[in-house]
Every structure is written in C-alpha cells, then in structure tokens.
Design a protein around this motif. Structure first.
Motif, PDB file in Angstrom:
ATOM      1  N   ALA A 266      -2.867 -10.519  -4.950  1.00 23.36           N
ATOM      2  CA  ALA A 266      -2.148  -9.322  -4.487  1.00 23.36           C
ATOM      3  C   ALA A 266      -3.089  -8.124  -4.557  1.00 23.36           C
ATOM      4  N   ILE A 267      -3.017  -7.293  -3.525  1.00 21.27           N
ATOM      5  CA  ILE A 267      -3.807  -6.054  -3.478  1.00 21.27           C
ATOM      6  C   ILE A 267      -2.801  -4.905  -3.390  1.00 21.27           C
ATOM      7  N   LEU A 268      -2.746  -4.107  -4.441  1.00 20.95           N
ATOM      8  CA  LEU A 268      -1.765  -3.021  -4.493  1.00 20.95           C
ATOM      9  C   LEU A 268      -2.499  -1.690  -4.505  1.00 20.95           C
ATOM     10  N   THR A 269      -2.038  -0.740  -3.684  1.00 23.83           N
ATOM     11  CA  THR A 269      -2.604   0.602  -3.766  1.00 23.83           C
ATOM     12  C   THR A 269      -1.460   1.583  -3.974  1.00 23.83           C
ATOM     13  N   ASP A 270      -1.739   2.624  -4.741  1.00 26.16           N
ATOM     14  CA  ASP A 270      -0.685   3.595  -4.990  1.00 26.16           C
ATOM     15  C   ASP A 270      -1.293   4.967  -5.233  1.00 26.16           C
ATOM     16  N   ILE A 271      -0.444   5.983  -5.188  1.00 29.69           N
ATOM     17  CA  ILE A 271      -0.905   7.322  -5.549  1.00 29.69           C
ATOM     18  C   ILE A 271      -1.109   7.326  -7.067  1.00 29.69           C
TER      19      ILE A 271
ATOM     20  N   ALA B 180       0.812  -1.215   0.000  1.00 31.29           N
ATOM     21  CA  ALA B 180       0.000   0.000   0.000  1.00 31.29           C
ATOM     22  C   ALA B 180       0.844   1.264   0.000  1.00 31.29           C
ATOM     23  N   LEU B 181       0.529   2.153  -0.925  1.00 35.42           N
ATOM     24  CA  LEU B 181       1.042   3.531  -0.953  1.00 35.42           C
ATOM     25  C   LEU B 181       2.571   3.592  -0.928  1.00 35.42           C
TER      26      LEU B 181
END
Ligand SMILES: C[S@@+](CC[C@H](N)C(=O)[O-])C[C@H]1O[C@@H](n2cnc3c(N)ncnc32)[C@H](O)[C@@H]1O
Length: 288
Positions: free
Chosen positions: A190-195, A164-165
C-alpha cells in the motif's frame, strides 16, 4: 453540516504568518526574527487599510459537496500534487503489475499511473463528480462509488493499494487500515499519501478558491492524524512499514500561501522546509 460560512480578515492572517515565522527563529536566530516585529507594527498601524482590511469569506463544505464543486478544475495546477506525484510514481513503478485499488481515487490521478504500469485498476470514491472525471480519464479502470471505511471490494482481491491525499478527511485512520488489510493479498503493498500533521495543525485546509482569492475561499476541512495514529493503526492490523517520506515545503511552493504576495520574507521564514506531506509505503507480510 453542509455549508459553514465564516470570514477571515487578511490583516489577522498576516499577523499569524509573522508570528509563526517568529516562533521558528526568535530563539535560535533572533536577528533574523526582528524584521517580523517591524512588519507586525506596520500591519497594526494600517489595519483598517487595504490589503489588511480585506474580509475574505471562508466556506467550509462537506467532503462530497466540496469535491463536487472542485471536480471540474481539480486537475489544475496543485503544488501538493507536484511534490507528491514523482515519489508515488517511483513507488508504483517498482511494484509488479497485478490487481490495484486506487482508494479515494478522486479524478483518477494515480489510477491512470497504475494502468500505465500494467495494473488492472479498481477506483473507489465517495464523490460522484470526481468519479465521472476519473471514468473519462481512465476508461479501462473499474470505478465504484464507495467509502474508505467500507470498500466495495472483495477480501484479498488486490496486490497494490494507492490512497492519496484523502485520509486527512476521515475521522480515524484505523477503520480504513482494517479495510486495506482485508482487501490486500498477503505480500501486497500500500502507498498512502496525506497532508502532514504539521501542515494541518498550522492552518492547512483543502482550499479551492478561484483565481481571485478575495472573492472567498471554499474548502474541505483537513483533520489531523498524528504519526503515532498511523503507526498504531498499521501495527494493529499487521501492516509493515517499508518506507516513510516527509516532503517539505519548497521554495516554488511558497507562492501558493496567500500571504506571499504581500509578505514574501515572512512567508518564507514561516513555511519553507516545514513538513507538508506524509507518505507511507506499507506491506501486508506474506506468511513465512
Ligand atoms: C484531495 S482528493 C484526492 C484524490 C486523489 N486521490 C488524488 O490524490 O488526486 C480527496 C478525495 O478523497 C475522497 N474521499 C474523502 N473521504 C472519503 C471517504 N471516506 N471514502 C471515499 N472517498 C473519500 C473525496 O471524494 C476526494 O475525491
């Protein structure tokens, strides 16, 4: 580079926000954009006066230095997290419990959720001060010092990865995806978070000023990864896309933009509904 100090003149930032608001509306809704010109004239006429004249120090830190300074108050109010957390939580809730990796775990935000949903959790991060907070928060998890590009995790060891981020701080997404594919079991997720790249390309930094922003803004730089860079990196290692979500700036988030107290209408026109986060839900397909 350890620290790179520059300055921001508040009036220049205000003009930039007015200009960003204008480009969004001047062709499709010119009458909505016209007040922006009036405000620009007022800013320029009083450029030497407060608050336009404020000179704000900007201090760019490396990842490790920045997050070492940020760690004690990282878990404070954070609108990016408020936007992201419910989405990630529902994705975690839908995954069967197993071995999980929180990659670039920071203070263990998602590690805590993974543990709550019954996973055995490994957390990896490159900033010891963030790991120290995580160890206190999630004593049952196994937190390890390491980098996304060279994870201290065995091959095919985990069923679920959260990241994450953090990808906004790496030069390239591809080496990290190679690592994620290596450590994921077939059938793993997979769980991906980004700006979002729109946010990083329009001045979005990982800033952590104290309450009085005029004392300066320390920050870690956010690098831009276009959507095509992520998709290419996923395809190259055979990760399939299950879902992609792009949460946008909400009304309640506008208050964190430094221009909001002075120019609420321009800030709203510039940023409201623009993409802020990019969230991917991926799967390493199991052999047929
Ligand atoms: C914005 S924080 C996010 C922390 C946590 N994932 C969360 O969302 O609350 C970014 C984290 O990524 C870590 N980080 C950045 N680049 C990294 C890398 N190449 N390898 C491992 N960790 C990294 C930083 O140390 C920091 O803890």
């Amino acid at each position: 580079m350890s620290q790179d100090i520059d300055t921001l003149v508040a009036g220049e930032y205000f003009l930039a926000v007015e200009g960003y608001a204008m480009i969004r509306y001047c062709v499709t809704d010119p009458s909505a954009a016209r007040p922006r010109v009036d405000e620009m004239r007022q800013i320029l006429a009083r450029f030497e006066e407060f608050p336009n004249s404020l000179v704000i120090p900007l201090t760019q830190h490396s990842v490790e230095e920045g997050y070492t300074e940020w760690a004690p108050r990282y878990d404070g109010p954070n609108p990016a997290i408020d936007l992201e957390e419910p989405i990630v939580r529902s994705m975690i809730a839908a995954a069967p419990p197993g071995e999980a990796l929180d990659a670039a775990c920071g203070t263990g935000r998602h590690a805590a959720t993974l543990a709550e949903f019954g996973h055995r959790v490994i957390g990896v991060d490159t900033t010891e001060a963030m790991l120290a907070v995580a160890r206190e928060k999630v004593p049952a998890a196994d937190f390890r010092f390491g980098r996304l590009e060279q994870l201290p995790v065995e091959d095919e060891a985990v069923d679920l990865i959260t990241c994450a981020l953090a990808l906004t701080h790496v030069e390239h997404v591809a080496p990290v995806m190679r690592e994620f594919e290596r450590v994921l079991r077939p059938g793993g997720q997979a769980i991906l978070t980004d700006i979002h790249p729109v946010a990083t390309m329009t001045g979005g930094i990982a800033g952590f000023p104290d309450r009085d922003i005029t004392r300066g803004i320390p920050y870690v730089r956010n690098l831009t990864h276009q959507v095509s860079e992520y998709v290419t990196a996923f395809l190259d290692v055979g990760l399939s896309i299950v879902a992609c979500v792009e949460p946008c700036v909400t009304d309640s988030m506008l208050q964190v933009f430094p221009s909001y107290p002075v120019l609420p209408d321009a800030t709203r026109q510039a940023f409201l509904d623009t993409p802020y986060l990019l969230i991917w839900h991926l799967e390493r397909p199991a052999p047929a």
